[in-house]
Design an enzyme around this catalytic site. Structure first.
Site, PDB file in Angstrom:
ATOM      1  N   ASP A 187      49.534  35.377  38.961  1.00  0.00           N
ATOM      2  CA  ASP A 187      48.680  36.257  39.751  1.00  0.00           C
ATOM      3  C   ASP A 187      48.744  35.821  41.208  1.00  0.00           C
ATOM      4  O   ASP A 187      49.385  34.826  41.562  1.00  0.00           O
ATOM      5  CB  ASP A 187      47.251  36.269  39.209  1.00  0.00           C
ATOM      6  CG  ASP A 187      46.578  34.902  39.286  1.00  0.00           C
ATOM      7  OD1 ASP A 187      47.169  33.986  39.902  1.00  0.00           O
ATOM      8  OD2 ASP A 187      45.477  34.745  38.731  1.00  0.00           O
TER       9      ASP A 187
ATOM     10  N   ASP B 148      45.703  41.885  39.912  1.00  0.00           N
ATOM     11  CA  ASP B 148      46.778  41.075  40.506  1.00  0.00           C
ATOM     12  C   ASP B 148      47.485  40.244  39.453  1.00  0.00           C
ATOM     13  O   ASP B 148      48.126  39.252  39.777  1.00  0.00           O
ATOM     14  CB  ASP B 148      46.195  40.160  41.592  1.00  0.00           C
ATOM     15  CG  ASP B 148      45.220  39.126  41.017  1.00  0.00           C
ATOM     16  OD1 ASP B 148      44.547  39.453  40.017  1.00  0.00           O
ATOM     17  OD2 ASP B 148      45.129  38.005  41.564  1.00  0.00           O
TER      18      ASP B 148
END
Length: 665
Positions: free
Chosen positions: A537, A580
């Site tokens: 991420d 994300d």
């Protein structure tokens, strides 16, 4: 004799002669009765052979059970004999084991195992055997748990490769506690055990085999020794064997997994959960019946030829008056409009046939007029349909086409009449279509979708081919219908892409990635090369959204995705799970360390600032990596994702802007 009497005699005479011809067919009934008798004989023979074969397999099963009982008795007696020595001293027990001469003739090797599975003594000794612990062997645990002799499941020796079975007997001390287990190994293919069973014939060409019971039965003995300890055919391929697995004992006629029919006998062994099977091919079992059938067929054929000749001769003579009528009919068919109705000269079947033919010709003329009108309507309809409609003969030449061909190919209808498909479609399109067209001419309808260049325009079309059968049942050509589905196909492709891809980054979405991951796991055992899963991420992504707004956040995710794709191979799979969170699947790695190099490459690539106009964003990444290799094909995709997620947690705990690897041994 009056005229009426003559006509009546002629009519009755024709029928009488036909009746005589039919009477000759009585011979066929004789053949049918003979065949029925042969069928009854075969059924009786089947009952006798079944009883004999059931008796044979029962005797053989008793012999095998006797071998197991003899060996179990010898093993139990030896266990009792060495107990007192073994209780005092292991060496004394081993010495006593060497004295058990009869035992060594029954078993290939004898082991004394401690209550914890260690090898105390072995006859004969083998290098490295003392380091092996048998505590986890199923037969050892069952012997200790049940406190009685046990026969193991068959297995293949790792040292010699021979199929073996182990028989055990507990050794008790003076207090009745198990202090050891006496184990003896038997080679299944030894002539003194099951080897002679696998080689013994049933009849001239039949054979015995032994199979275990259970959901996944294996062959314990078989004349083809390459199949020993291999899987037996499933019940779907051998339903009769499936009945035996369910408890059937006896003899039944059926078809085995190779498609051969035979008399199959089954008897469950009392000493083990195995099944003894005997197979006798029906070609041998019913050879006398088959020979009788062949003789009957030959006789029937000769009688049929004689009957056919007699009927042909008699009918030919009976229908001779029709020859004249046939000539008149042919003349009328050659010139139907100029011919007149045939005169009816007889008041019998021939006269009736002549009258009916005259009426048929009138109906034929009316039908031709109706057909012409119908064809005109059909052409009008097909010319106004927005699809290509045509008819192609066996030489692949157009014999009919509607007006839409003119719009697509720019060719007039008279230019297409008789034109070959190769000339209309072009060499490339014809070469792609030819296998399908040949299949249609063999009588198989087909529907295919493909691209087509017509009149300089590329279209995606759906082609439907329908064979046309002539009066003799042969395919004389086929109908072709072509729909332009270019817009429909484009819409389907857009929907398919949207279903599997993230709308922001264009990467595969969670569902598509999970499918790819599942497929990769299933390929592990075949490829024998590891694959790696990366879970990553954007570090502190929330602060980017809070500080710069979601617009910059979305642009960051898109640029982040582009950098990810640039760091891996085209064959690797990059996906976005949401927010994300991203995942990468690396397949077909030379070694696990290759995944670490890719992880470092991604970390380095993200350290460079992301520039969006006047906005400069620094965003790093944390990566969790896990590697799966051969033997992990039973993993669930969710389990592999959890491994990578735990590694990602370790990377974040290490300060982010790095990667961590979770190794599972």
């Amino acid at each position: 004799m009056t005229l009426y009497a003559k006509l009546l005699r002629n009519a009755l005479s024709l029928k009488a002669r036909l009746a005589v011809g039919v009477a000759l067919l009585f011979g066929a009934m004789v053949i049918a009765l003979t065949a029925f008798q042969i069928y009854q004989t075969r059924a009786s023979m089947a009952r006798v052979l079944s009883a004999q074969q059931t008796s044979l397999v029962t005797r053989t099963a008793d012999e095998i059970d006797g071998k197991f009982r003899d060996r179990r008795a010898a093993l139990t007696e030896s266990a009792d004999g060495i107990a007192a020595y073994l209780e005092r001293n292991v060496r004394l027990g081993a010495m006593q084991l060497r004295e058990q001469r009869a035992l060594h003739t029954m078993f290939d090797s004898i082991l004394i195992l401690s209550a914890t599975g260690e090898v105390l003594a072995a006859q004969p000794e083998r290098p490295g055997l003392r380091q092996v612990n048998f505590m986890q062997r199923a037969y050892f645990q069952e012997t200790v748990r049940r406190r009685r002799p046990v026969i193991s499941q068959p297995y293949r020796s790792a040292a010699s490769g021979r199929p073996l079975v182990v028989m055990t007997a507990p050794v008790y001390d003076s207090n009745g506690s198990i202090i050891a287990v006496l184990a003896g190994t038997i080679s299944l293919l030894d002539d003194s055990f099951l080897g002679d069973i696998g080689a013994a014939p049933v009849g001239q060409s039949g054979y015995f085999y032994v199979v275990t019971r259970g959901d996944q039965p294996i062959l314990v003995s078989h004349p083809d020794r390459r199949r020993v300890l291999g899987p037996a055919a499933p019940a779907s391929k051998n339903p009769v064997a499936g009945m035996a697995q369910a408890g059937f004992e006896g003899t039944i006629e059926g078809v085995n997994s190779t498609g051969h029919r035979g008399l199959m006998s089954y008897k469950r062994l009392k000493e083990t959960d195995w099944i003894l099977c005997a197979v006798l091919p029906v070609e041998e079992a019913f050879a006398p019946v088959a020979q009788a059938q062949r003789n009957t067929a030959l006789a029937g054929g000769l009688v049929s030829v004689a009957v056919a000749f007699a009927v042909w001769f008699m009918v030919r003579r009976a229908l001779r008056p029709l020859d004249a009528l046939g000539r008149n009919v042919r003349e009328r068919m050659q010139n139907p409009r100029g011919a007149t109705a045939l005169p009816v000269l007889r008041d019998d079947e021939i006269g009736g046939l002549t009258a009916e033919f005259n009426r048929l010709m009138v109906l034929h003329e009316h039908s031709e007029q109706a057909l012409t009108a119908h064809q005109e309507r059909l052409v009008t309809i097909t010319d106004n349909l927005p699809v290509l409609i045509g008819y192609v003969d066996r030489e692949l030449r157009y014999r009919f086409n509607n007006k839409m061909y003119e719009e697509w190919f720019g060719l007039a209808r008279d230019q297409l009449e008789g034109a070959h498909l190769r000339d209309v479609l072009g060499e490339a399109d014809f070469a792609r279509s030819e296998p399908t067209l040949r299949s249609v001419l063999d009588g198989y309808p087909a529907q295919v979708e493909r691209d087509l260049v017509a009149g300089g325009r590329r279209r995606y079309v759906q082609c439907t081919y329908l064979p046309h059968y002539g009066a003799d049942g042969a395919v004389t050509g086929f109908y072709v219908l072509v729909h332009d589905i270019t817009q429909q196909k484009a819409a389907e492709e857009r929907l398919a892409h949207m279903a599997d891809h993230d709308p922001l980054t264009g990467l595969v979405n969670r569902g598509a990635f999970n499918r790819r991951l599942g497929e990769a796991i299933r390929r592990l055992n075949r490829s024998r090369r590891p694959c790696a899963l990366m879970y990553l991420d954007v570090d502190h992504f929330k602060s980017v959204n809070d500080g710069y707004g979601h617009g910059i956040g979305d642009r960051l995710l898109k640029e982040f995705s582009a950098r990810l794709a640039a760091c891996v191979r085209q064959t690797d799979v990059v996906g976005r799970l949401g927010g994300d969170e991203f995942v990468i699947l690396l397949e077909d790695l030379a070694e696990a360390a290759d995944a670490y190099l890719v992880g470092q490459k991604i970390v380095d690539a993200m350290r460079a600032a992301f520039v969006f106009g006047d906005v400069r964003v620094s965003a790093t990444t944390s990566i969790g990596i896990t590697v799966a290799g051969a033997g992990d094909e039973a993993l669930a995709p969710a389990e592999l994702l959890q491994r990578a997620d735990r590694a990602l947690y370790d990377a974040k705990a290490a300060g982010r802007n790095t990667f961590k690897v979770l190794t599972v041994l």
